[in-house]
Design an enzyme around this catalytic site. Structure first.
Site, mmCIF file in Angstrom:
data_model
loop_
_atom_site.group_PDB
_atom_site.id
_atom_site.type_symbol
_atom_site.label_atom_id
_atom_site.label_comp_id
_atom_site.label_asym_id
_atom_site.label_seq_id
_atom_site.Cartn_x
_atom_site.Cartn_y
_atom_site.Cartn_z
ATOM 1 N N SER A 1 0.807 -1.216 0.000
ATOM 2 C CA SER A 1 0.000 0.000 0.000
ATOM 3 C C SER A 1 0.844 1.272 0.000
ATOM 4 O O SER A 1 0.340 2.350 -0.306
ATOM 5 C CB SER A 1 -0.948 0.015 1.206
ATOM 6 O OG SER A 1 -0.240 0.283 2.395
ATOM 7 N N LYS B 1 1.331 4.033 7.131
ATOM 8 C CA LYS B 1 0.546 4.845 6.204
ATOM 9 C C LYS B 1 1.004 6.306 6.251
ATOM 10 O O LYS B 1 1.785 6.710 7.105
ATOM 11 C CB LYS B 1 -0.953 4.786 6.567
ATOM 12 C CG LYS B 1 -1.626 3.446 6.328
ATOM 13 C CD LYS B 1 -1.803 3.146 4.862
ATOM 14 C CE LYS B 1 -2.585 1.850 4.644
ATOM 15 N NZ LYS B 1 -1.807 0.660 5.067
#
Length: 204
Positions: free
Chosen positions: A123, A160
């Site tokens: 991701s 993230k």
């Protein structure tokens, strides 16, 4: 057994300790005792204390694996920090804490502020963070928008990009195949474990 002078023995102990430190597994005093066949742990401790006195080793008080290589010049000191396990860069996964090992980093931060994790998932691909990369993380409970962080949502950890919108925290991927994570929407506890300050990759 042939007689070995204390000085020669101490040189061998220094080589042993140095190799272990550079491999990321600094030895305890008992490790030195076992490796050199000393009957008493005090014999190993005396050799280690002499190496510290001579400036060949440094010692962090209160730690069983507290021996370090001394630093010279003005460069940031070398620290040994724990390698705690793996963190998902994708969907959330249960945080893993493997039996600890240590890695060396050169940083101005104290070693108790830092830890390392291995990344799984894709991701954060467009931020240059790939599966198998190691992230060095500084422990801190807050972050600024745009920071890359390791966050804990419930009992699960993820890496993230930190964002804020309308007073709420959002954790954004750097890969369009993944959706942002918006903590607390489902009531799960949320906390920041820290900010990513370095990324490492092996080419082998």
């Amino acid at each position: 057994m042939a007689y070995t002078s204390p000085g020669k023995t101490r040189e061998k102990i220094y080589d042993f300790v140095r190799e272990r430190i550079l491999s990321g597994t600094p030895p305890t005093t008992r490790d030195v005792q076992r490796a050199f066949g000393f009957r008493a742990v005090q014999s190993a401790r005396q050799h280690l204390e002499k190496l510290v006195f001579e400036g060949k080793l440094a010692k962090v008080d209160g730690r069983s694996r507290g021996y370090r290589l001394p630093e010279f010049g003005k460069a940031s000191p070398t620290q040994l920090i724990p390698m705690l396990g793996r963190v998902q860069a994708g969907e959330l996964t249960e945080a893993m804490e493997d039996p600890p090992e240590y890695i060396m980093v050169q940083t101005r931060f104290d070693d108790d502020e830092l830890f390392a994790l291995t990344v799984e998932g894709e991701s954060m691909l467009h931020a240059g963070i790939l599966p198998g990369d190691m992230v060095i993380v500084r422990r801190q409970p807050t972050a600024s928008p745009g920071d890359i962080v390791v966050a804990l949502v419930g009992d699960e950890a993820t890496v993230k990009r930190y964002r804020e919108r309308d007073g709420r925290v959002e954790l954004h991927p750097e890969n369009e195949a993944f959706d942002p994570i918006i903590p607390r929407e489902d009531g799960a506890p949320f906390s920041l474990l820290g900010k990513v300050i370095e990324i490492r990759r092996s080419v082998e």
